[in-house]
Design a protein around this motif. Sequence first.
Motif, PDB file in Angstrom:
ATOM      1  N   GLY A  16       0.805  -1.211   0.000  1.00  0.00           N
ATOM      2  CA  GLY A  16       0.000   0.000   0.000  1.00  0.00           C
ATOM      3  C   GLY A  16       0.839   1.262   0.000  1.00  0.00           C
ATOM      4  O   GLY A  16       0.565   2.202  -0.750  1.00  0.00           O
ATOM      5  N   LYS A  17       1.877   1.276   0.820  1.00  0.00           N
ATOM      6  CA  LYS A  17       2.757   2.450   0.878  1.00  0.00           C
ATOM      7  C   LYS A  17       3.417   2.723  -0.462  1.00  0.00           C
ATOM      8  O   LYS A  17       3.663   3.875  -0.813  1.00  0.00           O
ATOM      9  N   SER A  18       3.709   1.671  -1.215  1.00  0.00           N
ATOM     10  CA  SER A  18       4.398   1.877  -2.488  1.00  0.00           C
ATOM     11  C   SER A  18       3.520   2.594  -3.514  1.00  0.00           C
ATOM     12  O   SER A  18       4.031   3.189  -4.455  1.00  0.00           O
ATOM     13  N   VAL A  19       2.198   2.562  -3.324  1.00  0.00           N
ATOM     14  CA  VAL A  19       1.294   3.306  -4.212  1.00  0.00           C
ATOM     15  C   VAL A  19       0.502   4.370  -3.443  1.00  0.00           C
ATOM     16  O   VAL A  19      -0.508   4.878  -3.928  1.00  0.00           O
ATOM     17  N   LEU A  20       0.972   4.675  -2.246  1.00  0.00           N
ATOM     18  CA  LEU A  20       0.441   5.770  -1.427  1.00  0.00           C
ATOM     19  C   LEU A  20      -1.021   5.584  -1.015  1.00  0.00           C
ATOM     20  O   LEU A  20      -1.817   6.525  -1.029  1.00  0.00           O
ATOM     21  N   VAL A  21      -1.356   4.356  -0.633  1.00  0.00           N
ATOM     22  CA  VAL A  21      -2.694   4.086  -0.084  1.00  0.00           C
ATOM     23  C   VAL A  21      -2.529   3.380   1.257  1.00  0.00           C
ATOM     24  O   VAL A  21      -1.520   2.719   1.500  1.00  0.00           O
ATOM     25  N   PRO A  22      -3.530   3.485   2.137  1.00  0.00           N
ATOM     26  CA  PRO A  22      -3.455   2.802   3.424  1.00  0.00           C
ATOM     27  C   PRO A  22      -3.578   1.279   3.265  1.00  0.00           C
ATOM     28  O   PRO A  22      -4.096   0.780   2.257  1.00  0.00           O
ATOM     29  N   ARG A  23      -3.125   0.559   4.271  1.00  0.00           N
ATOM     30  CA  ARG A  23      -3.196  -0.900   4.275  1.00  0.00           C
ATOM     31  C   ARG A  23      -4.623  -1.372   4.036  1.00  0.00           C
ATOM     32  O   ARG A  23      -4.865  -2.337   3.308  1.00  0.00           O
ATOM     33  N   ARG A  24      -5.586  -0.725   4.627  1.00  0.00           N
ATOM     34  CA  ARG A  24      -6.994  -1.134   4.498  1.00  0.00           C
ATOM     35  C   ARG A  24      -7.461  -1.091   3.039  1.00  0.00           C
ATOM     36  O   ARG A  24      -8.223  -1.950   2.594  1.00  0.00           O
ATOM     37  N   THR A  25      -7.022  -0.094   2.310  1.00  0.00           N
ATOM     38  CA  THR A  25      -7.375  -0.014   0.888  1.00  0.00           C
ATOM     39  C   THR A  25      -6.801  -1.205   0.142  1.00  0.00           C
ATOM     40  O   THR A  25      -7.490  -1.847  -0.662  1.00  0.00           O
ATOM     41  N   TRP A  26      -5.529  -1.524   0.434  1.00  0.00           N
ATOM     42  CA  TRP A  26      -4.913  -2.677  -0.227  1.00  0.00           C
ATOM     43  C   TRP A  26      -5.675  -3.956   0.143  1.00  0.00           C
ATOM     44  O   TRP A  26      -5.933  -4.789  -0.708  1.00  0.00           O
ATOM     45  N   GLN A  27      -6.056  -4.094   1.399  1.00  0.00           N
ATOM     46  CA  GLN A  27      -6.822  -5.265   1.829  1.00  0.00           C
ATOM     47  C   GLN A  27      -8.116  -5.390   1.026  1.00  0.00           C
ATOM     48  O   GLN A  27      -8.485  -6.489   0.611  1.00  0.00           O
ATOM     49  N   ASN A  28      -8.798  -4.276   0.820  1.00  0.00           N
ATOM     50  CA  ASN A  28     -10.048  -4.300   0.068  1.00  0.00           C
ATOM     51  C   ASN A  28      -9.844  -4.748  -1.378  1.00  0.00           C
ATOM     52  O   ASN A  28     -10.722  -5.354  -1.972  1.00  0.00           O
ATOM     53  N   TRP A  29      -8.684  -4.459  -1.947  1.00  0.00           N
ATOM     54  CA  TRP A  29      -8.379  -4.909  -3.306  1.00  0.00           C
ATOM     55  C   TRP A  29      -8.151  -6.419  -3.350  1.00  0.00           C
ATOM     56  O   TRP A  29      -8.375  -7.043  -4.374  1.00  0.00           O
ATOM     57  N   GLU A  30      -7.703  -7.004  -2.248  1.00  0.00           N
ATOM     58  CA  GLU A  30      -7.419  -8.441  -2.206  1.00  0.00           C
ATOM     59  C   GLU A  30      -8.608  -9.279  -1.713  1.00  0.00           C
ATOM     60  O   GLU A  30      -8.549 -10.495  -1.749  1.00  0.00           O
ATOM     61  N   ILE A  31      -9.680  -8.643  -1.282  1.00  0.00           N
ATOM     62  CA  ILE A  31     -10.856  -9.365  -0.797  1.00  0.00           C
ATOM     63  C   ILE A  31     -11.581  -9.981  -1.993  1.00  0.00           C
ATOM     64  O   ILE A  31     -11.705  -9.361  -3.054  1.00  0.00           O
ATOM     65  N   ASP A  32     -12.100 -11.185  -1.804  1.00  0.00           N
ATOM     66  CA  ASP A  32     -12.842 -11.874  -2.865  1.00  0.00           C
ATOM     67  C   ASP A  32     -13.944 -10.994  -3.433  1.00  0.00           C
ATOM     68  O   ASP A  32     -14.595 -10.245  -2.702  1.00  0.00           O
ATOM     69  N   LYS A  33     -14.197 -11.139  -4.726  1.00  0.00           N
ATOM     70  CA  LYS A  33     -15.164 -10.297  -5.434  1.00  0.00           C
ATOM     71  C   LYS A  33     -16.563 -10.306  -4.834  1.00  0.00           C
ATOM     72  O   LYS A  33     -17.253  -9.312  -4.872  1.00  0.00           O
ATOM     73  N   GLY A  34     -17.005 -11.394  -4.258  1.00  0.00           N
ATOM     74  CA  GLY A  34     -18.348 -11.471  -3.705  1.00  0.00           C
ATOM     75  C   GLY A  34     -18.522 -10.813  -2.352  1.00  0.00           C
ATOM     76  O   GLY A  34     -19.646 -10.647  -1.878  1.00  0.00           O
ATOM     77  N   LYS A  35     -17.448 -10.425  -1.719  1.00  0.00           N
ATOM     78  CA  LYS A  35     -17.509  -9.848  -0.371  1.00  0.00           C
ATOM     79  C   LYS A  35     -17.895  -8.369  -0.413  1.00  0.00           C
ATOM     80  O   LYS A  35     -17.613  -7.653  -1.367  1.00  0.00           O
ATOM     81  N   TYR A  36     -18.489  -7.919   0.674  1.00  0.00           N
ATOM     82  CA  TYR A  36     -18.994  -6.546   0.784  1.00  0.00           C
ATOM     83  C   TYR A  36     -17.901  -5.493   0.571  1.00  0.00           C
ATOM     84  O   TYR A  36     -18.126  -4.506  -0.114  1.00  0.00           O
ATOM     85  N   ASN A  37     -16.739  -5.671   1.174  1.00  0.00           N
ATOM     86  CA  ASN A  37     -15.686  -4.653   1.132  1.00  0.00           C
ATOM     87  C   ASN A  37     -14.815  -4.706  -0.118  1.00  0.00           C
ATOM     88  O   ASN A  37     -13.914  -3.902  -0.260  1.00  0.00           O
ATOM     89  N   HIS A  38     -15.064  -5.637  -1.014  1.00  0.00           N
ATOM     90  CA  HIS A  38     -14.216  -5.758  -2.214  1.00  0.00           C
ATOM     91  C   HIS A  38     -14.224  -4.468  -3.028  1.00  0.00           C
ATOM     92  O   HIS A  38     -15.267  -3.869  -3.257  1.00  0.00           O
ATOM     93  N   ARG A  39     -13.040  -4.072  -3.445  1.00  0.00           N
ATOM     94  CA  ARG A  39     -12.872  -2.926  -4.338  1.00  0.00           C
ATOM     95  C   ARG A  39     -11.936  -3.358  -5.455  1.00  0.00           C
ATOM     96  O   ARG A  39     -11.100  -4.242  -5.278  1.00  0.00           O
ATOM     97  N   VAL A  40     -12.041  -2.697  -6.591  1.00  0.00           N
ATOM     98  CA  VAL A  40     -11.177  -2.985  -7.734  1.00  0.00           C
ATOM     99  C   VAL A  40     -10.015  -2.002  -7.711  1.00  0.00           C
ATOM    100  O   VAL A  40     -10.212  -0.793  -7.578  1.00  0.00           O
ATOM    101  N   MET A  41      -8.802  -2.532  -7.851  1.00  0.00           N
ATOM    102  CA  MET A  41      -7.617  -1.671  -7.887  1.00  0.00           C
ATOM    103  C   MET A  41      -7.638  -0.877  -9.194  1.00  0.00           C
ATOM    104  O   MET A  41      -7.734  -1.465 -10.273  1.00  0.00           O
TER     105      MET A  41
END
Length: 77
Positions: free
Chosen positions: A23-48
Amino acid sequence: MPISPEELKKLRTKLGLTQEEAGKSVLVPRRTWQNWEIDKGKYNHRVMPEGLLELFCIKHEIKYRRLDSSVLIEYID
Protein backbone atom coordinates in the motif's frame (compact mmCIF):
# COMPACT_ATOMS: atom_id res chain seq x y z
CA MET A 1 -10.23 -6.32 -17.28
CA PRO A 2 -8.85 -5.40 -13.85
CA ILE A 3 -6.47 -7.59 -11.91
CA SER A 4 -8.23 -10.19 -9.79
CA PRO A 5 -7.83 -10.22 -6.01
CA GLU A 6 -6.05 -13.59 -6.26
CA GLU A 7 -3.58 -12.31 -8.88
CA LEU A 8 -2.88 -9.18 -6.85
CA LYS A 9 -2.17 -11.18 -3.71
CA LYS A 10 0.06 -13.57 -5.66
CA LEU A 11 2.00 -10.64 -7.10
CA ARG A 12 2.46 -9.01 -3.69
CA THR A 13 3.56 -12.21 -1.96
CA LYS A 14 6.02 -13.07 -4.76
CA LEU A 15 7.64 -9.73 -4.04
CA GLY A 16 7.75 -10.55 -0.33
CA LEU A 17 5.68 -7.50 0.63
CA THR A 18 3.13 -7.11 3.38
CA GLN A 19 -0.14 -5.38 2.58
CA GLU A 20 1.16 -2.37 4.48
CA GLU A 21 4.34 -2.20 2.37
CA ALA A 22 2.47 -2.74 -0.88
CA GLY A 23 0.00 0.00 0.00
CA LYS A 24 2.76 2.45 0.88
CA SER A 25 4.40 1.88 -2.49
CA VAL A 26 1.29 3.31 -4.21
CA LEU A 27 0.44 5.77 -1.43
CA VAL A 28 -2.69 4.09 -0.08
CA PRO A 29 -3.46 2.80 3.42
CA ARG A 30 -3.20 -0.90 4.28
CA ARG A 31 -6.99 -1.13 4.50
CA THR A 32 -7.37 -0.01 0.89
CA TRP A 33 -4.91 -2.68 -0.23
CA GLN A 34 -6.82 -5.27 1.83
CA ASN A 35 -10.05 -4.30 0.07
CA TRP A 36 -8.38 -4.91 -3.31
CA GLU A 37 -7.42 -8.44 -2.21
CA ILE A 38 -10.86 -9.37 -0.80
CA ASP A 39 -12.84 -11.87 -2.87
CA LYS A 40 -15.16 -10.30 -5.43
CA GLY A 41 -18.35 -11.47 -3.70
CA LYS A 42 -17.51 -9.85 -0.37
CA TYR A 43 -18.99 -6.55 0.78
CA ASN A 44 -15.69 -4.65 1.13
CA HIS A 45 -14.22 -5.76 -2.21
CA ARG A 46 -12.87 -2.93 -4.34
CA VAL A 47 -11.18 -2.98 -7.73
CA MET A 48 -7.62 -1.67 -7.89
CA PRO A 49 -7.50 1.25 -10.34
CA GLU A 50 -5.44 0.39 -13.40
CA GLY A 51 -3.22 3.44 -12.95
CA LEU A 52 -2.22 2.31 -9.45
CA LEU A 53 -1.55 -1.22 -10.71
CA GLU A 54 0.72 0.23 -13.38
CA LEU A 55 2.47 2.42 -10.79
CA PHE A 56 2.96 -0.60 -8.50
CA CYS A 57 4.50 -2.57 -11.36
CA ILE A 58 6.79 0.29 -12.37
CA LYS A 59 8.02 0.82 -8.80
CA HIS A 60 8.76 -2.88 -8.40
CA GLU A 61 10.24 -3.32 -11.89
CA ILE A 62 7.56 -5.72 -13.09
CA LYS A 63 6.74 -5.88 -16.77
CA TYR A 64 3.20 -4.66 -17.32
CA ARG A 65 1.20 -4.42 -20.54
CA ARG A 66 -2.42 -3.84 -21.38
CA LEU A 67 -3.80 -6.16 -24.04
CA ASP A 68 -7.21 -4.99 -25.28
CA SER A 69 -9.47 -5.48 -22.27
CA SER A 70 -7.03 -7.56 -20.19
CA VAL A 71 -3.79 -6.95 -18.38
CA LEU A 72 -0.62 -8.99 -18.81
CA ILE A 73 1.82 -8.97 -15.93
CA GLU A 74 5.06 -10.86 -16.34
CA TYR A 75 5.87 -12.27 -12.92
CA ILE A 76 9.44 -12.56 -11.74
CA ASP A 77 10.25 -16.03 -10.40
